[in-house]
Scaffold this active site. Structure first.
Site, mmCIF file in Angstrom:
data_model
loop_
_atom_site.group_PDB
_atom_site.id
_atom_site.type_symbol
_atom_site.label_atom_id
_atom_site.label_comp_id
_atom_site.label_asym_id
_atom_site.label_seq_id
_atom_site.Cartn_x
_atom_site.Cartn_y
_atom_site.Cartn_z
ATOM 1 N N GLU A 163 0.857 -1.185 0.000
ATOM 2 C CA GLU A 163 0.000 0.000 0.000
ATOM 3 C C GLU A 163 0.890 1.231 0.000
ATOM 4 O O GLU A 163 2.103 1.133 0.191
ATOM 5 C CB GLU A 163 -0.919 0.009 1.223
ATOM 6 C CG GLU A 163 -2.144 -0.869 1.043
ATOM 7 C CD GLU A 163 -3.068 -0.822 2.245
ATOM 8 O OE1 GLU A 163 -4.193 -0.352 2.094
ATOM 9 O OE2 GLU A 163 -2.657 -1.262 3.322
ATOM 10 N N HIS A 218 -9.378 9.262 2.909
ATOM 11 C CA HIS A 218 -8.931 8.204 1.996
ATOM 12 C C HIS A 218 -9.089 8.741 0.578
ATOM 13 O O HIS A 218 -10.126 9.302 0.242
ATOM 14 C CB HIS A 218 -9.764 6.933 2.189
ATOM 15 C CG HIS A 218 -9.122 5.730 1.576
ATOM 16 N ND1 HIS A 218 -9.072 5.539 0.211
ATOM 17 C CD2 HIS A 218 -8.466 4.688 2.127
ATOM 18 C CE1 HIS A 218 -8.422 4.410 -0.036
ATOM 19 N NE2 HIS A 218 -8.046 3.872 1.115
ATOM 20 N N ARG A 235 -0.853 8.875 1.612
ATOM 21 C CA ARG A 235 -2.290 9.050 1.425
ATOM 22 C C ARG A 235 -2.711 10.526 1.363
ATOM 23 O O ARG A 235 -3.565 10.908 0.560
ATOM 24 C CB ARG A 235 -2.968 8.369 2.608
ATOM 25 C CG ARG A 235 -4.372 8.043 2.404
ATOM 26 C CD ARG A 235 -4.824 7.151 3.509
ATOM 27 N NE ARG A 235 -4.666 5.760 3.152
ATOM 28 C CZ ARG A 235 -5.155 4.764 3.869
ATOM 29 N NH1 ARG A 235 -5.798 5.008 4.989
ATOM 30 N NH2 ARG A 235 -5.009 3.526 3.467
ATOM 31 N N HIS A 294 -11.971 9.297 6.520
ATOM 32 C CA HIS A 294 -11.696 7.871 6.687
ATOM 33 C C HIS A 294 -11.238 7.501 8.091
ATOM 34 O O HIS A 294 -11.735 6.518 8.663
ATOM 35 C CB HIS A 294 -10.624 7.483 5.671
ATOM 36 C CG HIS A 294 -10.287 6.029 5.623
ATOM 37 N ND1 HIS A 294 -11.238 5.057 5.387
ATOM 38 C CD2 HIS A 294 -9.098 5.383 5.766
ATOM 39 C CE1 HIS A 294 -10.642 3.866 5.395
ATOM 40 N NE2 HIS A 294 -9.361 4.032 5.640
ATOM 41 N N ARG A 342 -1.583 8.612 9.203
ATOM 42 C CA ARG A 342 -1.423 7.173 9.461
ATOM 43 C C ARG A 342 -0.932 6.428 8.220
ATOM 44 O O ARG A 342 -1.458 6.619 7.117
ATOM 45 C CB ARG A 342 -2.773 6.590 9.888
ATOM 46 C CG ARG A 342 -2.759 5.108 10.148
ATOM 47 C CD ARG A 342 -4.135 4.651 10.574
ATOM 48 N NE ARG A 342 -5.110 4.909 9.534
ATOM 49 C CZ ARG A 342 -5.524 4.008 8.641
ATOM 50 N NH1 ARG A 342 -5.050 2.779 8.673
ATOM 51 N NH2 ARG A 342 -6.403 4.331 7.733
HETATM 52 C C1 SIN Z 1 -7.467 0.519 2.281
HETATM 53 O O1 SIN Z 1 -7.690 -0.667 2.068
HETATM 54 O O2 SIN Z 1 -7.120 1.319 1.423
HETATM 55 C C2 SIN Z 1 -7.646 1.029 3.673
HETATM 56 C C3 SIN Z 1 -6.553 0.590 4.520
HETATM 57 C C4 SIN Z 1 -6.406 1.529 5.674
HETATM 58 O O3 SIN Z 1 -7.158 2.487 5.809
HETATM 59 O O4 SIN Z 1 -5.474 1.309 6.458
#
Ligand code: SIN
Length: 523
Positions: free
Chosen positions: A115, A231, A277, A338, A373
């Protein structure tokens, strides 16, 4: 109105991963009552897609995980808390595997994905992209079969009970308006986040931030309230909910394009679509402003259709009824509120500043997330700090059962507005003033409006939605006030009038009920 007193060793409030895991851990050392305001599986955890980050791969290490977490946290991570998180995380994840959580596998090994802002593939996932559902179901089953955990669903905590400066329990109301007090030698808040304060959120309806306000009203310290994480990619389709489109879709090769079909992330950050993010959310907001469109596209053309169906069955099946086949078409997405990085200030053992009161998960501010985060660190934080709370309580000499309690004060609700109108007003105000981009004059105006609301004090036994409103109002003020006070940009807090990070602001803003407005204490 009937009041009964139920005394147990421990009271756990909330039933996401933090609540379920804390209840299981505490059941080894005492009797637990688990209170939750909806059904056992209604929580932010249930909707988590991406997974759990943990350095379990031989090519990875807690040191690398620590570095990525600290870089994402933009100078505000509490290093000791991050060390605890990354060092103890792998053992906790193994415990989940032993409890039966069916993490996806690649051959004999647990499959790991990537990610944003992670330098390694270190995200464990389950049922493809339904990690939260898999975890909730397994842990809820374990809790239900545990004779030492008594579960009370549809029971909302309205205020904490105090004895001589110590938290000793909670007052509750259920859907029938019955008021009950539950007493315990320790109370653990696991009530999750507050995305419902915003017009567009990935969070379920239960995420109204109740625990932060319960603690605040009782006198505990809260901090970092300006750091609401957006998000970057929630579904943006007429008639559809703002369903999360996991960051792991970009981790597997998805790329963002504006409505003209142009890739734009390489122009904003060297990591392009896998930038932190906050950077991606702001880049999308910028593209929306430039193009006048309501969404950008998430293009999955580089991912083979069979991989999409195997890795993202939840997203695939959710989009299909809205006429969107993600194996053939790009997904329209836009940012959504989010995750709240701030909350009840806790130490490395989950203790709040109020004796007897602990907090775990999104409701807590352990300092691991800093100003932003790192994706998939939140489920890990739940596990690690739930375990630590139980370890601490196992070693603490049990106190005699509390014999007297005083309720913490209840917050007020707006006198002139009906409940749903008032909630809509709060959401509008927060979305305008404390969204992805903030500025001083808008925040000041919002604060004036929020402070000017005439309030009437709540009483015991009112409908649960009234307490949610009162909680949301307190939180709205704290978020706006903190965002106004922080005259710089850092992590997910972006001030158009102070676009640079100011090293003098490498500190947290704390609030406590007696001292609201005097924030800015140095960490
Ligand atoms: C996601 O799957 O993008 C969310 C994961 C997260 O918020 O840590």
């Amino acid at each position: 109105m009937r009041k009964e007193e139920y005394a147990r060793d421990f009271l756990v409030i909330g039933s996401g991963l933090a609540g379920l895991y804390t209840a299981l851990k505490l059941s080894a050392i005492g009797e637990v009552i688990l209170l939750t305001k909806a059904g056992l599986e209604e929580s932010n955890t249930f909707f988590a897609q991406g997974g759990i980050a943990a350095a379990i791969d031989p090519a990875d290490s807690p040191t690398l995980h620590l570095r990525d977490t600290i870089v994402a946290g933009a100078g505000l991570c509490r290093i000791e808390a991050v060390e605890v998180l990354v060092n103890e995380g792998p053992a906790r994840v193994r415990e989940l595997i032993e409890l039966g959580v069916p993490f996806d596998r690649s051959g004999h090994e647990v499959a790991l994905t990537r990610e944003a802002a992670h330098s390694r593939r270190r995200i464990l996932h389950a049922l493809g992209d339904a990690t939260g559902r898999a975890i909730s179901q397994v842990l809820a089953a374990r809790v239900r079969e545990n004779p030492r955990v008594e579960i009370r669903e549809y029971t909302m905590v309205t205020r904490l009970l105090l004895t001589r400066g110590r938290c000793v329990g909670a007052r509750t109301v259920n859907g029938a308006g019955e008021v009950r007090d539950f007493l315990a030698r320790a109370v653990v808040l696991c009530t999750g986040g507050c995305g419902q304060l915003y017009e567009v959120t990935t969070n379920p309806g239960v995420a109204t931030g109740d625990g932060i306000v319960l603690a605040y009203q009782a006198g505990a310290q809260v901090a970092d309230m300006e750091f609401m994480q957006f998000h970057p990619t929630a579904l943006w389709l007429a008639g559809a909910p703002h369903f999360l489109i996991s960051e792991t879709v970009r981790g597997e090769g998805g790329v963002l394009r504006n409505v003209h079909g142009e890739r734009f992330m390489p122009a904003y950050h060297e990591l392009a679509d896998l930038a932190p993010r906050d950077v991606v959310a702001r880049a999308i907001a910028d593209q929306l402003a430039k193009t006048g469109a309501g969404h950008v596209w998430l293009d999955l053309a580089a991912i083979p259709p069979e991989v999409i169906k195997a890795r993202f069955p939840n997203i695939y099946e959710t989009c299909l009824p809205y006429g969107l086949d993600i194996t053939r078409e790009p997904i329209p997405v836009a940012p959504a509120a989010h995750y709240m990085m701030g909350g009840v200030v806790t130490d490395l053992w989950g203790r709040s500043s109020l004796p007897g009161l602990f907090a775990c998960g999104e409701v807590a501010c352990t300092g691991v997330h800093g100003a932003n985060r790192l994706a998939s660190n939140s489920l890990l934080e739940d596990l690690v700090f739930a375990h630590r709370i139980a370890r601490h309580l196992a070693e603490e000499a049990p106190l005699p059962p509390p014999d007297f309690s005083t309720p913490a004060p209840l917050p007020g609700v707006p006198a002139e507005l009906k409940t749903e109108e008032a909630i809509a007003f709060l959401r509008r105000t927060l979305s305008e003033a404390a969204g992805i981009t903030r500025n001083g004059p808008t925040l000041a105006r919002a604060l004036t409006h929020l402070r000017a609301l005439p309030l009437v004090e709540l009483e015991d036994g009112e409908p649960p939605r009234r307490y949610e409103l009162a909680n949301m109002l307190v939180l709205a003020r704290l978020i706006v006030e903190a965002a106004y006070l922080r005259t710089e940009s850092r992590g997910c807090h972006f001030r158009a009038d102070f676009p640079q990070t100011d090293p003098a602001w490498a500190r947290r803003i704390y609030f406590s009920r007696e001292e609201t407005g005097k924030g800015g204490a140095v960490d």
